[in-house]
Design a protein around this motif. Structure first.
Motif, mmCIF file in Angstrom:
data_model
loop_
_atom_site.group_PDB
_atom_site.id
_atom_site.type_symbol
_atom_site.label_atom_id
_atom_site.label_comp_id
_atom_site.label_asym_id
_atom_site.label_seq_id
_atom_site.Cartn_x
_atom_site.Cartn_y
_atom_site.Cartn_z
ATOM 1 N N PHE A 112 -2.215 -9.298 -14.687
ATOM 2 C CA PHE A 112 -2.566 -10.617 -14.150
ATOM 3 C C PHE A 112 -3.806 -11.232 -14.797
ATOM 4 O O PHE A 112 -4.176 -12.341 -14.484
ATOM 5 N N ARG A 113 -4.466 -10.455 -15.660
ATOM 6 C CA ARG A 113 -5.718 -10.883 -16.297
ATOM 7 C C ARG A 113 -6.815 -11.169 -15.269
ATOM 8 O O ARG A 113 -7.701 -11.998 -15.510
ATOM 9 N N HIS A 114 -6.728 -10.468 -14.125
ATOM 10 C CA HIS A 114 -7.790 -10.605 -13.122
ATOM 11 C C HIS A 114 -9.025 -9.846 -13.614
ATOM 12 O O HIS A 114 -8.900 -8.764 -14.192
ATOM 13 N N PRO A 115 -10.212 -10.385 -13.367
ATOM 14 C CA PRO A 115 -11.421 -9.617 -13.687
ATOM 15 C C PRO A 115 -11.488 -8.353 -12.823
ATOM 16 O O PRO A 115 -10.830 -8.260 -11.779
ATOM 17 N N ILE A 116 -12.295 -7.408 -13.242
ATOM 18 C CA ILE A 116 -12.412 -6.127 -12.526
ATOM 19 C C ILE A 116 -12.766 -6.346 -11.059
ATOM 20 O O ILE A 116 -12.214 -5.689 -10.175
ATOM 21 N N GLU A 117 -13.666 -7.279 -10.789
ATOM 22 C CA GLU A 117 -14.097 -7.537 -9.400
ATOM 23 C C GLU A 117 -12.925 -7.999 -8.540
ATOM 24 O O GLU A 117 -12.787 -7.576 -7.388
ATOM 25 N N LEU B 119 -6.890 -1.518 -12.869
ATOM 26 C CA LEU B 119 -6.339 -1.557 -14.226
ATOM 27 C C LEU B 119 -5.060 -2.391 -14.281
ATOM 28 O O LEU B 119 -4.869 -3.198 -15.192
ATOM 29 N N MET B 120 -4.189 -2.227 -13.290
ATOM 30 C CA MET B 120 -2.942 -2.988 -13.250
ATOM 31 C C MET B 120 -3.220 -4.490 -13.093
ATOM 32 O O MET B 120 -2.604 -5.312 -13.779
ATOM 33 N N ILE C 280 -8.553 -6.772 -4.526
ATOM 34 C CA ILE C 280 -7.123 -6.616 -4.211
ATOM 35 C C ILE C 280 -6.845 -5.169 -3.806
ATOM 36 O O ILE C 280 -6.127 -4.918 -2.834
ATOM 37 N N ALA C 281 -7.432 -4.214 -4.520
ATOM 38 C CA ALA C 281 -7.267 -2.789 -4.174
ATOM 39 C C ALA C 281 -7.786 -2.517 -2.773
ATOM 40 O O ALA C 281 -7.143 -1.808 -1.982
ATOM 41 N N LYS C 282 -8.946 -3.083 -2.454
ATOM 42 C CA LYS C 282 -9.543 -2.898 -1.120
ATOM 43 C C LYS C 282 -8.659 -3.523 -0.041
ATOM 44 O O LYS C 282 -8.426 -2.922 1.008
ATOM 45 N N GLU C 283 -8.160 -4.724 -0.311
ATOM 46 C CA GLU C 283 -7.311 -5.409 0.669
ATOM 47 C C GLU C 283 -6.004 -4.661 0.910
ATOM 48 O O GLU C 283 -5.572 -4.502 2.047
ATOM 49 N N VAL C 284 -5.367 -4.192 -0.150
ATOM 50 C CA VAL C 284 -4.100 -3.467 0.008
ATOM 51 C C VAL C 284 -4.344 -2.158 0.770
ATOM 52 O O VAL C 284 -3.524 -1.738 1.581
ATOM 53 N N ASP C 285 -5.496 -1.531 0.543
ATOM 54 C CA ASP C 285 -5.839 -0.289 1.244
ATOM 55 C C ASP C 285 -6.117 -0.546 2.725
ATOM 56 O O ASP C 285 -5.649 0.192 3.591
ATOM 57 N N ASN C 286 -6.835 -1.614 3.022
ATOM 58 C CA ASN C 286 -7.219 -1.916 4.407
ATOM 59 C C ASN C 286 -6.125 -2.605 5.208
ATOM 60 O O ASN C 286 -5.972 -2.352 6.399
ATOM 61 N N SER C 287 -5.365 -3.512 4.574
ATOM 62 C CA SER C 287 -4.386 -4.327 5.289
ATOM 63 C C SER C 287 -2.942 -3.880 5.100
ATOM 64 O O SER C 287 -2.049 -4.384 5.760
ATOM 65 N N ASP D 165 0.823 -1.213 0.000
ATOM 66 C CA ASP D 165 0.000 0.000 0.000
ATOM 67 C C ASP D 165 0.855 1.261 0.000
ATOM 68 O O ASP D 165 1.968 1.273 0.521
ATOM 69 N N ASP D 166 0.306 2.282 -0.597
ATOM 70 C CA ASP D 166 0.849 3.634 -0.479
ATOM 71 C C ASP D 166 -0.313 4.602 -0.708
ATOM 72 O O ASP D 166 -1.429 4.187 -0.999
ATOM 73 N N THR D 167 -0.079 5.880 -0.555
ATOM 74 C CA THR D 167 -1.162 6.861 -0.706
ATOM 75 C C THR D 167 -1.142 7.517 -2.087
ATOM 76 O O THR D 167 -1.912 8.430 -2.338
ATOM 77 N N ASP D 168 -0.268 7.067 -2.968
ATOM 78 C CA ASP D 168 -0.104 7.720 -4.266
ATOM 79 C C ASP D 168 -0.727 6.964 -5.428
ATOM 80 O O ASP D 168 -0.428 7.259 -6.593
ATOM 81 N N HIS D 169 -1.586 5.993 -5.141
ATOM 82 C CA HIS D 169 -2.226 5.227 -6.209
ATOM 83 C C HIS D 169 -3.701 5.009 -5.885
ATOM 84 O O HIS D 169 -4.053 4.710 -4.747
ATOM 85 N N SER D 170 -4.541 5.147 -6.898
ATOM 86 C CA SER D 170 -5.993 5.018 -6.736
ATOM 87 C C SER D 170 -6.451 3.569 -6.909
ATOM 88 O O SER D 170 -5.716 2.727 -7.437
ATOM 89 N N TYR D 171 -7.681 3.304 -6.464
ATOM 90 C CA TYR D 171 -8.288 1.999 -6.682
ATOM 91 C C TYR D 171 -8.337 1.704 -8.186
ATOM 92 O O TYR D 171 -8.087 0.578 -8.612
#
Length: 117
Positions: free
Chosen positions: A55-60, A49-50, A65-72, A38-44
């Motif tokens: 990784f070819r992960h679906p948007i969901e 998109l990354m 992953i974005a939520k987890e990195v933000d919370n944990s 996590d850092d504060t310089d990147h948006s969900y």
């Protein structure tokens, strides 16, 4: 009468049971997780998109992953072989800055960690 020779096949030597079992089991390569930090310089949106691009992960999944990195403070993106994990970590480091956040100077940070079974 013609002289005929009889061919006798040599008996196969049976392999010990332990040797046969070892040959049938494929050796598993050690597993490694690609960890996004996590850092504060990147948006969900950037993380989603990354995850979709690299990784070819679906948007969901990208959003989770974005939520987890933000919370944990970190999130596992993928668990794979060492060589593949190194490639994916390097691709995260090369992904570039988040255009949605003005103060963003570059890519997110990622590491690889061995998986302990």
């Amino acid at each position: 009468m013609a002289d005929h020779q009889t061919m006798v096949a040599e008996p196969e030597v049976a392999k010990p049971e332990v040797e046969r079992r070892n040959q049938s089991k494929a050796k598993k390569q050690p597993r490694y997780s690609v960890v996004l930090w996590d850092d504060t310089d990147h948006s969900y949106e950037y993380v989603v998109l990354m995850m979709k691009s690299l990784f070819r992960h679906p948007i969901e999944t990208g959003f989770q992953i974005a939520k987890e990195v933000d919370n944990s403070g970190k999130a596992i993106c993928l668990t794979t072989t060492l060589e593949h994990a190194e490639l994916k970590r390097d691709q995260i480091h090369a992904f570039g800055k988040d255009e949605l956040i003005a103060r963003c100077k570059g890519s997110m940070s990622a590491t690889i960690e061995p998986v302990h079974d």
